[in-house]
Design an enzyme around this catalytic site. Structure first.
Site, PDB file in Angstrom:
ATOM      1  N   HIS A 179     -24.498  -3.709   4.349  1.00  0.00           N
ATOM      2  CA  HIS A 179     -24.706  -2.483   5.127  1.00  0.00           C
ATOM      3  C   HIS A 179     -26.192  -2.179   5.259  1.00  0.00           C
ATOM      4  O   HIS A 179     -27.024  -2.677   4.505  1.00  0.00           O
ATOM      5  CB  HIS A 179     -24.005  -1.289   4.469  1.00  0.00           C
ATOM      6  CG  HIS A 179     -24.598  -0.907   3.144  1.00  0.00           C
ATOM      7  ND1 HIS A 179     -24.368  -1.630   1.993  1.00  0.00           N
ATOM      8  CD2 HIS A 179     -25.435   0.104   2.785  1.00  0.00           C
ATOM      9  CE1 HIS A 179     -25.024  -1.084   0.989  1.00  0.00           C
ATOM     10  NE2 HIS A 179     -25.694  -0.028   1.437  1.00  0.00           N
TER      11      HIS A 179
ATOM     12  N   ASP B 100     -28.465   1.377   5.208  1.00  0.00           N
ATOM     13  CA  ASP B 100     -28.203   2.720   4.694  1.00  0.00           C
ATOM     14  C   ASP B 100     -28.045   3.745   5.818  1.00  0.00           C
ATOM     15  O   ASP B 100     -28.895   3.851   6.715  1.00  0.00           O
ATOM     16  CB  ASP B 100     -29.330   3.168   3.757  1.00  0.00           C
ATOM     17  CG  ASP B 100     -29.267   2.467   2.401  1.00  0.00           C
ATOM     18  OD1 ASP B 100     -28.164   2.035   1.999  1.00  0.00           O
ATOM     19  OD2 ASP B 100     -30.330   2.364   1.739  1.00  0.00           O
TER      20      ASP B 100
ATOM     21  N   HIS C 221     -28.282  -4.801   3.191  1.00  0.00           N
ATOM     22  CA  HIS C 221     -28.275  -5.185   1.779  1.00  0.00           C
ATOM     23  C   HIS C 221     -26.875  -5.108   1.211  1.00  0.00           C
ATOM     24  O   HIS C 221     -25.956  -4.555   1.840  1.00  0.00           O
ATOM     25  CB  HIS C 221     -29.273  -4.353   0.970  1.00  0.00           C
ATOM     26  CG  HIS C 221     -29.055  -2.875   1.075  1.00  0.00           C
ATOM     27  ND1 HIS C 221     -29.461  -2.134   2.169  1.00  0.00           N
ATOM     28  CD2 HIS C 221     -28.456  -1.994   0.237  1.00  0.00           C
ATOM     29  CE1 HIS C 221     -29.134  -0.869   1.992  1.00  0.00           C
ATOM     30  NE2 HIS C 221     -28.510  -0.746   0.818  1.00  0.00           N
TER      31      HIS C 221
ATOM     32  N   ARG D  70     -32.473   6.234  -5.825  1.00  0.00           N
ATOM     33  CA  ARG D  70     -32.963   5.900  -4.487  1.00  0.00           C
ATOM     34  C   ARG D  70     -33.521   7.143  -3.807  1.00  0.00           C
ATOM     35  O   ARG D  70     -32.890   8.190  -3.813  1.00  0.00           O
ATOM     36  CB  ARG D  70     -31.793   5.353  -3.656  1.00  0.00           C
ATOM     37  CG  ARG D  70     -32.205   4.816  -2.291  1.00  0.00           C
ATOM     38  CD  ARG D  70     -31.003   4.333  -1.522  1.00  0.00           C
ATOM     39  NE  ARG D  70     -30.492   5.374  -0.641  1.00  0.00           N
ATOM     40  CZ  ARG D  70     -29.292   5.343  -0.053  1.00  0.00           C
ATOM     41  NH1 ARG D  70     -28.462   4.331  -0.266  1.00  0.00           N
ATOM     42  NH2 ARG D  70     -28.917   6.311   0.745  1.00  0.00           N
TER      43      ARG D  70
HETATM   44 FE   LIG Z   1     -27.285   0.940   0.357  1.00  0.00          FE
END
Ligand SMILES: [Fe+2]
Length: 324
Positions: free
Chosen positions: A109, A111, A265, A280
């Protein structure tokens, strides 16, 4: 976000930053940098240029970072944004990537592509890593596009696809979901987003053409489900080709920063019951523009809910709402 990167000829040099490529098409380790909110302009410009060129960059031994300095460093790359549905772990911008609470990223995917102006950069910091497994893979979606046969590139240039956070989880997983995964999904889909993106976007800083695909992509506009799945499968297979990817084995204190506009990723879910805790912070992106100049469009909802703190990724729709 405006494109503020200077042209290559005027990029200030930061001689202390060393760039060591990890793979031929994606990934570089940067050394000589202690990340934080106090980096000088030349170093920030060198880091930013390396991210755009190598798509994902890695820093070892950044154990000094905490939630505050992680965010302070992030601000040097742009405006931090909250996840549109998942609350942060620090009351600000830190998203928990934590395998104990049902969040799983073991699908390819990009983000937050279910909103129009999805993040430009994600900055991921490893706090606790398992004794084995839990690697992350990234793929270069510009390289995947570039290697397509010319006729397929020409077709891809014309396609648009609808992305949603309410995708069919059951279809993607062979096993029955645990209670933790069910709960995470409930939070993740608290607001159901639908956004139509071009399948090929023109990167606002590099000018490269990159593919917008990944697991939030539900279907291609104007195709029936079967044709849509088949076409997505062909394009996505180039993203997943090992030559276009890099795989990172985390150590505590590592930081990875990726250009979310030019990558997908995948977090490998193979560390059994061992704890894996990452944090994150994402940086606001701009509304993608296709090869034909058409921008992405938010189909639903009609307004983006306020996060608990700050602004949410996708809030800066910048005229991307569908016309009534
Ligand atoms: Fe992600």
């Amino acid at each position: 976000m405006t494109s503020t990167a200077p042209a290559a000829a005027t990029t200030p040099t930061a001689p202390e930053v060393t760039v060591q490529k990890v793979g031929g098409r994606i990934g570089a380790v940067l050394s000589g940098v202690r990340l934080g909110g106090d980096l000088d302009e030349a170093t920030v410009a060198a880091v930013r240029a390396a991210i755009v060129e190598h798509k994902v960059v890695f820093f070892r031994d950044q154990d000094h970072l905490d939630a505050g300095s992680h965010e302070a460093f992030a601000r040097l790359l742009g405006t931090p944004v909250a996840h549109p549905t998942v609350p942060s772990v620090d009351g600000r911008y830190a998203l928990g990537i934590d395998n104990e609470h049902g969040g799983r990223a073991n699908q390819w995917h990009t983000d937050v592509t279910f909103v129009p102006a999805y993040p430009a950069f994600s900055i991921l910091r490893a706090e606790v890593v398992p004794p084995y497994g839990g690697n992350t893979l990234w793929s270069n979606t510009a390289a995947a596009y570039a290697e397509l046969p010319e006729s397929l590139r020409a077709l891809a240039d014309t396609l648009r696809g609808v992305h949603t956070n309410d995708y069919d989880y059951a279809a993607a997983r062979p096993e029955a979901p645990s209670a933790a995964i069910e709960q995470h999904r409930k939070v993740f889909t608290a607001t159901k987003f639908q956004t139509e993106h071009p399948v090929v976007r023109v990167h606002p800083e590099s000018g490269e053409r990159t593919l917008i695909l990944g697991n939030f992509l539900q279907k291609l506009t104007g195709f029936n489900a079967r044709d849509s799945r088949a076409l997505i499968g062909i394009l996505q297979s180039h993203v997943e080709r090992p030559e276009n990817t890099v795989r990172w084995q985390w150590r505590a204190g590592d930081v990875a920063i990726w250009d979310n506009r030019a990558t997908q990723h995948y977090g490998v879910d193979d560390s059994d019951a061992h704890t894996r805790t990452l944090r994150r912070v994402t940086i606001d992106g701009d509304v993608p523009v296709g090869v034909d100049g058409r921008r992405s469009t938010l189909l639903a909802p009609t307004s983006v809910p306020e996060p608990e703190y700050g602004i949410a990724s996708g809030a800066s729709t910048d005229g991307a709402f569908a016309e009534a």
